[in-house]
Design a protein around this motif. Structure first.
Motif, short mmCIF file in Angstrom:
data_model
loop_
_atom_site.label_atom_id
_atom_site.label_comp_id
_atom_site.label_asym_id
_atom_site.label_seq_id
_atom_site.Cartn_x
_atom_site.Cartn_y
_atom_site.Cartn_z
N ASP A 1 -8.47 14.50 -20.18
CA ASP A 1 -8.07 13.59 -19.10
C ASP A 1 -8.04 12.16 -19.62
OD1 ASP A 1 -7.46 12.52 -16.64
OD2 ASP A 1 -9.48 12.73 -15.79
N PRO A 2 -7.10 11.85 -20.52
CA PRO A 2 -7.13 10.55 -21.19
C PRO A 2 -6.98 9.36 -20.24
CG PRO A 2 -5.06 11.70 -21.64
CD PRO A 2 -5.98 12.69 -21.00
N THR B 1 4.04 8.87 -22.43
CA THR B 1 2.97 8.56 -23.37
C THR B 1 2.12 7.42 -22.83
OG1 THR B 1 4.40 9.19 -25.23
CG2 THR B 1 2.45 7.86 -25.74
N PRO B 2 0.79 7.57 -22.83
CA PRO B 2 -0.07 6.48 -22.35
C PRO B 2 0.14 5.19 -23.12
CG PRO B 2 -1.32 8.52 -22.58
CD PRO B 2 0.02 8.77 -23.21
N ARG B 3 -0.06 4.07 -22.43
CA ARG B 3 0.02 2.75 -23.06
C ARG B 3 -1.38 2.17 -23.17
NH1 ARG B 3 1.97 -0.61 -19.81
NH2 ARG B 3 2.37 0.66 -17.97
N ASN C 1 -3.16 10.06 -28.75
CA ASN C 1 -2.90 9.85 -27.32
C ASN C 1 -1.76 8.86 -27.11
OD1 ASN C 1 -4.97 11.08 -25.18
ND2 ASN C 1 -6.08 10.71 -27.10
N LEU C 2 -1.61 7.93 -28.03
CA LEU C 2 -0.55 6.91 -27.93
C LEU C 2 0.75 7.37 -28.57
CD1 LEU C 2 -2.73 3.78 -28.81
CD2 LEU C 2 -1.85 4.40 -26.55
N ASP D 1 -17.07 8.66 -22.29
CA ASP D 1 -15.77 9.22 -21.93
C ASP D 1 -14.99 9.77 -23.11
OD1 ASP D 1 -16.40 8.34 -19.41
OD2 ASP D 1 -15.00 6.66 -19.40
N ILE D 2 -15.55 9.75 -24.30
CA ILE D 2 -14.80 10.17 -25.49
C ILE D 2 -14.33 11.61 -25.36
CG2 ILE D 2 -15.01 10.68 -27.95
CD1 ILE D 2 -16.63 8.15 -28.26
#
Length: 576
Positions: A453-454, A431-433, A490-491, A446-447
């Motif tokens: 491509d987060p 999971t992205p931080r 995303n988180l 970039d939204i």
């Protein structure tokens, strides 16, 4: 007032006046049994007093002197002090308080005294001219900041010191609740949540010189408690926030130095990493990172051929300063930071690149390398081959080792670093931080990448850096609930968890939150650099040493059993 003048104010134009001075005995010089020269000191300076009635005063006695300003005898003037042309004669001395001899000298010699001793007797340390200067310089900084914000129509608001735990990532200080045993407040890491709610409340422009607290390891630029200029603005984009914050920083610098710094340049986070290997680059010296991947595109040297990125730096003229032991030390440092190794090369007097790995490289490669790095006789070349982020970080650290001057050494080089990554790395579950915090607005361009491509999404976030120290950071905030949910997704945070963790903060956004953004920078750090100090402890009246234990008050200390019982707390044995 008990005095007519400060000790550093009198000049030859005051000759003939009867004056009253108060202060501490700085030095006493015996001339005869009944005649002595005493320097009386306060924060403004010193004045020489001639005592001829045998009054016995000692170092650091607190005295009041009444006498006449007269010219010093020709040849006895002291050009090193402002009052050096005059002295006080016909002096009547009143001892207001006697004093024991201080435990260390209250002049520049105290700089050699162990810091713990200085902090244990901080009330003495503060009498020194250096500390007097720093405390007053800090006051000027605070005043200039406050004036700059008021002039820009910001409203000063004090936010709570007792608040819920916040999701900023740093360790918090917890405060147990007596009325609700087992529950805790947190001391604020920053006023982040409250200042955004002030924007929902229509304050439009808020600021505060805020005390913040973080339970993190101490170092030269970090204390448990610190002061920051905190601001938030409605109906703004990045340029608006940076402009408002910049005015306050430059006003503070001008108030202290008398010179207004130039407009602060901006570089993107990616450019900062590419050129300097750091998101807090020190622009006072060169030694920029140079991309070398293409130079070795066809190399047969395995350490280079398998690397995703190859970069190098040129330590101009440093080859002679680095023998094998120091080079091994640089290699160890590179490995500690995360590199697999470090390639070093020296340029001989006849221009030949010499290195243990030179035999694995072709003549054309060495020639192209020398051209790319502008190699000349006496230069030290350092190369790292790894993934891009590792290569940048390692060479950025080594660049500082080789060339960075002391933080306090001029000139002052401010820079805005913008367009940080919204997410940095992933946790064990993939999971992205968050790069800053979960409420940071993605860059509008970039939204659309949040789904596809987060990790490539930029944040509308920015840092202010001075001489390699991060002064502060900020961002445009998310005010759209749908966009906030998408970032939470995303988180790995679903609606239920978001409501549980942040509901008190997010619910008000249903009632019409304006677009808003903010910034905060460390007043301690800014003041330390402007004061020419390497540690923020020298511009804080009562700081903690690196151990975190206050030598002055012996805190932290134990709580008694009755107090713990009242709070519903019991102590466990220390973890092994």
């Amino acid at each position: 007032m008990m005095r007519t003048h400060l000790c550093g104010e009198l000049r030859s134009s005051d000759i003939g006046q009867e004056v009253v001075l108060t202060g501490w005995v700085n030095t006493r010089r015996e001339h005869s049994q009944h005649l002595a020269f005493v320097d009386i000191r306060d924060y403004s300076g010193v004045t020489q007093v001639v005592i001829d009635d045998g009054t016995d005063v000692r170092s650091e006695y607190v005295i009041k002197v009444t006498g006449t300003v007269e010219a010093r005898l020709e040849g006895t003037e002291n050009a090193e002090i402002g009052t050096g042309e005059i002295e006080i004669k016909n002096a009547k001395v009143e001892i207001l308080n006697s004093a024991e001899s201080p435990v260390f000298p209250l002049d520049e010699r105290a700089d050699e005294v162990d810091e713990t001793v200085r902090l244990r007797h901080r009330y003495l340390d503060l009498r020194r001219p250096r500390m007097q200067k720093n405390m007053r310089l800090r006051s000027k900084v605070n005043s200039a900041i406050r004036n700059a914000m008021v002039q820009q129509d910001f409203v000063e608001v004090e936010t709570p010191m007792l608040m819920p735990s916040t999701p900023e990532g740093a360790r918090e200080f917890l405060v147990p609740s007596r009325q609700r045993p087992g529950n805790f407040y947190a001391l604020p890491q920053s006023p982040q949540l409250y200042k955004q709610l002030l924007m929902v409340g229509g304050l439009d422009r808020y600021f505060q010189i805020a005390r913040c607290l973080r339970d993190e390891d101490l170092r030269a630029d970090r204390q448990y408690e610190f002061m920051q200029l905190d601001l938030e603005m409605s109906f703004v984009e990045v340029d608006d926030v940076l402009s408002a914050a910049e005015v306050s920083v430059l006003d503070a610098a001008e108030a202290v130095t008398g010179v207004r710094p130039d407009e602060v340049p901006r570089i993107t986070w990616h450019e900062a990493m590419e050129r300097f290997g750091s998101d807090k680059p020190d622009l006072r010296f060169g030694m920029e990172l140079v991309e070398l991947t293409e130079v070795f595109a066809a190399t047969e040297f395995k350490a280079f051929s398998s690397a995703g990125s190859i970069k190098g730096i040129n330590g101009k003229g440093l080859a002679g300063d680095y023998g094998r032991n120091k080079l091994d030390g640089l290699t160890d440092e590179a490995k500690r930071i995360g590199a697999k190794g470090l390639v070093w090369m020296k340029v001989s007097d006849d221009g030949v690149i010499e290195s243990p790995v030179a035999k694995f490289l072709g003549e054309a490669e060495l020639e192209a390398l020398g051209t790319a790095l502008d190699a000349e006789a006496g230069d030290l070349l350092l190369l790292v081959a790894d993934e891009w982020d590792t290569t940048c970080e390692v060479l950025g650290e080594l660049r500082n080792v080789l060339g960075r001057p002391p933080v306090s050494q001029g000139p002052y080089k401010y820079v805005w670093v913008v367009d940080f990554p919204l997410f940095v790395g992933k946790d064990a579950n993939g999971t992205p931080r968050p790069g800053h915090h979960p409420f940071c607005h993605p860059h509008p361009e970039d939204i659309d990448k949040l789904d596809s491509d987060p990790m490539s999404v930029r944040a509308w976030a920015y840092d202010l850096v001075l001489n390699g120290w991060e002064l502060g950071s900020g961002s445009i905030r998310i005010h759209d609930p749908e966009l906030q949910r998408k970032v939470f997704a995303n988180l790995g945070i679903d609606d239920e968890e978001a409501n549980k963790r942040f509901g008190f903060f997010l619910n008000p956004f249903k009632y019409g939150a304006p677009p808003h953004g903010g910034f905060a920078y460390g007043i301690d750090r800014l003041t330390a650099i402007l004061a020419g100090e390497e540690s923020i402890r020298e511009v804080i009246a009562f700081p903690k040493p690196q151990s975190g234990i206050d030598p002055l008050t012996s805190s932290p200390n134990e709580a008694d059993e009755a107090h713990l019982a009242e709070l519903g707390l019991a102590l466990l044995p220390p973890a092994e």
